[in-house]
Motif scaffolding. Structure first.
Motif, PDB file in Angstrom:
ATOM      1  N   MET A 106       0.750  -0.639  -0.126  1.00  0.00           N
ATOM      2  CA  MET A 106       0.138  -0.255   0.242  1.00  0.00           C
ATOM      3  C   MET A 106       0.801   1.488  -0.101  1.00  0.00           C
ATOM      4  N   VAL A 107       2.192   1.139   0.657  1.00  0.00           N
ATOM      5  CA  VAL A 107       2.614   2.718   1.379  1.00  0.00           C
ATOM      6  C   VAL A 107       3.555   3.253   0.071  1.00  0.00           C
ATOM      7  N   ARG A 108       4.061   1.611  -0.911  1.00  0.00           N
ATOM      8  CA  ARG A 108       4.400   1.785  -2.756  1.00  0.00           C
ATOM      9  C   ARG A 108       3.398   1.761  -3.394  1.00  0.00           C
ATOM     10  N   ASP A 109       2.527   1.941  -3.264  1.00  0.00           N
ATOM     11  CA  ASP A 109       1.386   1.848  -4.474  1.00  0.00           C
ATOM     12  C   ASP A 109       1.334   3.544  -4.387  1.00  0.00           C
ATOM     13  N   LEU A 110       1.578   3.926  -2.741  1.00  0.00           N
ATOM     14  CA  LEU A 110       0.917   5.331  -2.466  1.00  0.00           C
ATOM     15  C   LEU A 110       1.958   6.430  -3.251  1.00  0.00           C
ATOM     16  N   ALA A 111       3.031   5.920  -3.108  1.00  0.00           N
ATOM     17  CA  ALA A 111       4.651   6.654  -3.588  1.00  0.00           C
ATOM     18  C   ALA A 111       4.458   6.870  -5.122  1.00  0.00           C
ATOM     19  N   ASP A 112       4.384   5.757  -6.054  1.00  0.00           N
ATOM     20  CA  ASP A 112       3.395   5.587  -7.437  1.00  0.00           C
ATOM     21  C   ASP A 112       2.561   6.825  -7.573  1.00  0.00           C
ATOM     22  N   ARG A 113       1.639   6.541  -6.847  1.00  0.00           N
ATOM     23  CA  ARG A 113       0.777   8.247  -7.018  1.00  0.00           C
ATOM     24  C   ARG A 113       1.275   8.929  -6.950  1.00  0.00           C
ATOM     25  N   LEU A 114       1.933   8.865  -5.913  1.00  0.00           N
ATOM     26  CA  LEU A 114       2.987  10.535  -5.595  1.00  0.00           C
ATOM     27  C   LEU A 114       4.040  10.883  -6.264  1.00  0.00           C
ATOM     28  N   PRO A 119       9.632   5.028   0.691  1.00  0.00           N
ATOM     29  CA  PRO A 119      10.461   5.090   1.958  1.00  0.00           C
ATOM     30  C   PRO A 119      11.005   3.683   1.854  1.00  0.00           C
ATOM     31  N   SER A 120      12.175   3.533   2.955  1.00  0.00           N
ATOM     32  CA  SER A 120      13.108   2.370   2.605  1.00  0.00           C
ATOM     33  C   SER A 120      12.390   1.816   3.913  1.00  0.00           C
ATOM     34  N   ALA A 121      11.653   1.679   4.991  1.00  0.00           N
ATOM     35  CA  ALA A 121      11.246   0.931   5.645  1.00  0.00           C
ATOM     36  C   ALA A 121      10.460   1.598   5.949  1.00  0.00           C
ATOM     37  N   ILE A 122       9.702   0.114   7.182  1.00  0.00           N
ATOM     38  CA  ILE A 122       8.094   1.205   8.477  1.00  0.00           C
ATOM     39  C   ILE A 122       8.600   0.857   9.356  1.00  0.00           C
ATOM     40  N   ALA A 123       8.049   1.703  10.268  1.00  0.00           N
ATOM     41  CA  ALA A 123       8.406   1.113  12.128  1.00  0.00           C
ATOM     42  C   ALA A 123       7.046   1.550  12.042  1.00  0.00           C
ATOM     43  N   ARG A 177      -9.728   2.816   9.323  1.00  0.00           N
ATOM     44  CA  ARG A 177      -9.496   1.632   8.160  1.00  0.00           C
ATOM     45  C   ARG A 177      -8.451   1.688   6.973  1.00  0.00           C
ATOM     46  N   VAL A 178      -8.991   1.564   6.284  1.00  0.00           N
ATOM     47  CA  VAL A 178      -7.345   0.864   5.305  1.00  0.00           C
ATOM     48  C   VAL A 178      -7.739   2.215   4.452  1.00  0.00           C
ATOM     49  N   GLY A 179      -8.241   2.547   3.730  1.00  0.00           N
ATOM     50  CA  GLY A 179      -8.792   3.843   3.027  1.00  0.00           C
ATOM     51  C   GLY A 179      -8.419   4.727   3.456  1.00  0.00           C
ATOM     52  N   GLU A 180      -8.391   5.256   5.093  1.00  0.00           N
ATOM     53  CA  GLU A 180      -8.405   6.230   6.333  1.00  0.00           C
ATOM     54  C   GLU A 180      -7.019   6.184   6.778  1.00  0.00           C
ATOM     55  N   LEU A 181      -5.959   5.443   6.669  1.00  0.00           N
ATOM     56  CA  LEU A 181      -5.297   5.003   6.774  1.00  0.00           C
ATOM     57  C   LEU A 181      -3.964   5.561   5.976  1.00  0.00           C
ATOM     58  N   ARG A 182      -4.302   5.302   4.381  1.00  0.00           N
ATOM     59  CA  ARG A 182      -3.831   6.112   3.587  1.00  0.00           C
ATOM     60  C   ARG A 182      -3.822   7.015   3.170  1.00  0.00           C
ATOM     61  N   ALA A 183      -4.982   7.920   3.393  1.00  0.00           N
ATOM     62  CA  ALA A 183      -5.380   8.893   3.413  1.00  0.00           C
ATOM     63  C   ALA A 183      -3.859   9.817   4.133  1.00  0.00           C
ATOM     64  N   VAL A 184      -4.082   9.474   4.604  1.00  0.00           N
ATOM     65  CA  VAL A 184      -3.778  10.148   6.179  1.00  0.00           C
ATOM     66  C   VAL A 184      -2.006   9.547   5.842  1.00  0.00           C
ATOM     67  N   LEU A 185      -1.799   8.763   5.511  1.00  0.00           N
ATOM     68  CA  LEU A 185      -0.391   8.332   5.553  1.00  0.00           C
ATOM     69  C   LEU A 185       0.011   9.651   3.843  1.00  0.00           C
ATOM     70  N   ALA A 186      -0.736   9.944   2.587  1.00  0.00           N
ATOM     71  CA  ALA A 186      -0.069  10.721   1.816  1.00  0.00           C
ATOM     72  C   ALA A 186       0.565  12.310   1.724  1.00  0.00           C
ATOM     73  N   PRO A 187       0.090  12.994   2.768  1.00  0.00           N
ATOM     74  CA  PRO A 187       1.138  13.770   2.920  1.00  0.00           C
ATOM     75  C   PRO A 187       2.839  13.721   3.267  1.00  0.00           C
ATOM     76  N   VAL A 188       2.106  12.540   4.635  1.00  0.00           N
ATOM     77  CA  VAL A 188       3.508  12.085   5.095  1.00  0.00           C
ATOM     78  C   VAL A 188       4.625  11.365   3.514  1.00  0.00           C
ATOM     79  N   VAL A 189       3.789  10.532   3.399  1.00  0.00           N
ATOM     80  CA  VAL A 189       4.721   9.735   1.677  1.00  0.00           C
ATOM     81  C   VAL A 189       5.498  10.908   1.188  1.00  0.00           C
ATOM     82  N   ALA A 190       4.471  11.155   1.006  1.00  0.00           N
ATOM     83  CA  ALA A 190       4.754  12.935  -0.397  1.00  0.00           C
ATOM     84  C   ALA A 190       5.955  13.495   0.524  1.00  0.00           C
ATOM     85  N   GLY A 191       6.849  13.568   1.788  1.00  0.00           N
ATOM     86  CA  GLY A 191       7.790  14.021   1.669  1.00  0.00           C
ATOM     87  C   GLY A 191       9.444  12.933   1.302  1.00  0.00           C
TER      88      GLY A 191
END
Length: 597
Positions: A106-114, A119-123, A177-191
């Motif tokens: 999900m994070v990689r798909d989000l990075a591709d969309r942006l 990110p190199s890893a998740i914690a 929920r999964v969609g809510e988490l993706r929306a919250v992480l979008a501006p973070v991953v965009a960094g």
């Protein structure tokens, strides 16, 4: 180019401009360090060409040459400390890709969309926040294989670790929920986009190195000579940090603005709803920690499913609060924790880390630091807490010489009773109260307010008993700290072993939830615990757990919500009438002995 793209580019350009300003400060510092060496070169060149000749010029060459060598050595030492000092890293629970492939996908798909690097890893962090963290310093990860990586490609390991680590708040995974988490992480991953810009990355490394150098120079336990050298390193690092502070802050602001603009096109409508869930999760998490987890931590137990508990707490809040009624309908959707292969193990690791960060507990479970399940919480934590505090209260009364009964002719009940506590705290001067013999030589004073503390002082008896409880609790904590320091015991709070690379040794808790309880709060808690013990032993009451308010007493299946105010009336005013009336109404017999630990 769209307006979103223009805004993102403007923010990134502003961040790069500030990064260049930080790098210019680094360049000026290098120029200052090279200035004596440049003067030495000029003087030597002038002497060799016959321009600067004579005893005076020879002396100048020696003085400036020695100064240049000293300055270069000092600059090299400071640069070495800045480069080798380990920057501070937030304690987290690492999530390997094999334990959460769906989350990584999900994070990689989000990075591709942006259109940014992934990110190199998740914690995970036991807090309601998410951010990117650079861990490219060699001390933050395993060393690169000698001569290249396992595929034989030199430098590939360093390139794969260049992207920052995505740190996610663990309560988000369980409540959102999964969609809510993706929306919250979008501006973070965009960094990750601005983070890959070379000037911004270099400026961040420089600032982090200076901060780490300041921490290294302030470390205690060094000899006088080393302390003097470290003081010089710290002075230079702090001077450079002051010069970089404003530029670094504006650089990070520009990076955040660029990331927010870039993320506008991803799940914009859903992000508004998700932000509401962020605020709700934060409120429920804070309440769960302070009302539910903290009493267990004080007992040497740590709830092993804190993230699951926040779901229960927020569901209870949704049931009580009309404004939150719509949130309960979300629970039918797929929770974000389903993206983990073993959410229970991750929740347990995050719960243990939360106990370390917010309370300072040991790094590993042990006989005096064991996990507790929510089903066992009422008996293992609530009931044990009440009986432990009741036992401490009676030990202090014994030390003060308080009699078990006021009537000398009455037989000794043969055990600790609530009546003993109430009779001792009853103020003879309170209206309608029967006189009782004082336990001390001092005359009881009328309750009032301390002008300096601006708090009710209570009676003389309550003040003396509160002081005794405070001293007794301090002695117990010192004894526990001494036992934990013995060989073979779990590492005490604030000490990590050599295999813990993620944060430096330091004092824990890093984020204490509450200040230490005052003497009056300790006394009120201990008296309330004694009342609850009497209710359980003489009236069939049961200990319970309220997800929003913590430990509670259940009388006939109903929560005793008005108990605290009645106890405070006895403790602060010496008036037992409200508490006695409640005891009679609930069928609790204060003259009966209770069981203690």
């Amino acid at each position: 180019m769209t307006s979103t793209g223009i805004g993102a580019e403007a923010g990134a350009q502003a961040a790069r401009t500030r990064a260049l300003a930080v790098l210019r400060i680094r360049g000026r510092a290098l120029a200052v360090a090279l200035l004596p060496a440049a003067a030495t070169v000029i003087l030597l060149t002038g002497g060799s060409t016959g321009h600067f000749v004579g005893p005076g010029w020879d002396t100048a060459r020696w003085i400036v040459g020695v100064l240049a060598v000293l300055v270069l050595l000092a600059a090299a030492g400071i640069a070495l400390v800045v480069a080798r000092a380990r920057p501070a890293v937030t304690p987290t629970v690492p999530i390997p890709e094999e334990s959460a492939p769906d989350l990584y996908r999900m994070v990689r798909d989000l990075a591709d969309r942006l259109d940014v690097p992934a990110p190199s890893a998740i914690a995970l962090t036991p807090d309601c926040d998410s951010w990117l963290e650079d861990r490219t310093h060699p001390a933050h990860g395993p060393p690169a294989p000698r001569g290249g990586d396992e595929l034989g490609t030199p430098g590939l390991h360093r390139r794969t670790m260049a992207a920052p680590v995505l740190v996610i708040g663990s309560p988000f995974l369980w409540w959102m929920r999964v969609g809510e988490l993706r929306a919250v992480l979008a501006p973070v991953v965009a960094g990750t986009g601005p983070s890959a810009q070379p000037d911004i990355a270099a400026a961040r490394r420089f600032v982090r190195g200076l901060d780490a150098a300041v921490a290294v120079s302030a470390a205690p336990g060094r000899c006088p000579g080393t302390r003097l050298l470290c003081a010089g390193v710290g002075w230079v690092a702090r001077l450079l940090l002051r010069g970089c502070r404003e530029h670094a802050a504006l650089m990070e602001r520009g990076v955040a603005a660029a990331a927010a603009e870039r993320a506008q096109a991803v799940d914009y409508g859903l992000r508004i709803v998700a932000q509401e869930q962020v605020g709700l999760a934060y409120a429920g998490w804070d309440r769960l920690l302070t009302r539910v987890a903290l009493p267990a931590w004080r007992m040497g137990r740590w709830p092993s499913r804190l993230d699951a508990g926040v779901v229960a707490a927020l569901t209870e809040l949704s049931r009580r609060d009309r404004l939150a009624e719509g949130f309960a309908s979300r629970l039918g959707e797929r929770p974000a924790c389903d993206l983990l292969e073993e959410p229970g193990l991750v929740d347990e690791a995050a719960s243990l880390l939360a106990a370390r960060l917010f309370h300072g507990g040991p790094a590993e479970p042990g006989p005096a630091w064991s996990p507790v399940d929510w089903l066992e919480y009422p008996d293992e934590v609530v009931d044990r807490t009440w009986r432990t505090e009741a036992a401490r209260l009676h030990r202090v009364l014994d030390a003060l010489g308080v009699r078990a009964t006021l009537d000398p002719a009455a037989p000794d009940p043969g055990g600790p009773t609530l009546a003993r506590v109430m009779d001792h705290l009853t103020d003879p001067s309170a209206p309608g109260r029967r006189p009782c013999p004082p336990a001390y030589d001092e005359e009881p004073r009328t309750p009032g307010y301390d002008e300096e503390a601006e708090e009710p002082t209570g009676t003389e008896r309550s003040a003396a008993l509160a002081a005794g409880l405070t001293a007794a609790l301090a002695r117990e904590e010192r004894a526990e700290a001494t036992d934990a320091a013995r060989p073979g015991c779990p590492a005490p709070a604030g000490q990590t072993g050599p295999g813990s690379p993620l944060w430096d040794d330091g004092a824990l808790p890093l984020f204490p939830l509450q200040p230490p309880r005052t003497a009056r709060e300790l006394l009120a808690d201990h008296v309330k615990a004694m009342v609850c013990c009497a209710a359980v032993d003489t009236a069939g009451a049961t200990p319970g757990l309220d997800w929003l308010d913590g430990p509670s007493l259940l009388v006939d299946g109903e929560r005793a919500a008005d108990l605290t105010s009645r106890v405070l009336s006895l403790v602060e005013e010496g008036d037992p009438a409200p508490l006695r009336a409640w005891l009679v109404e609930s069928g609790i017999r204060p003259e009966k002995p209770v069981r203690l630990v």
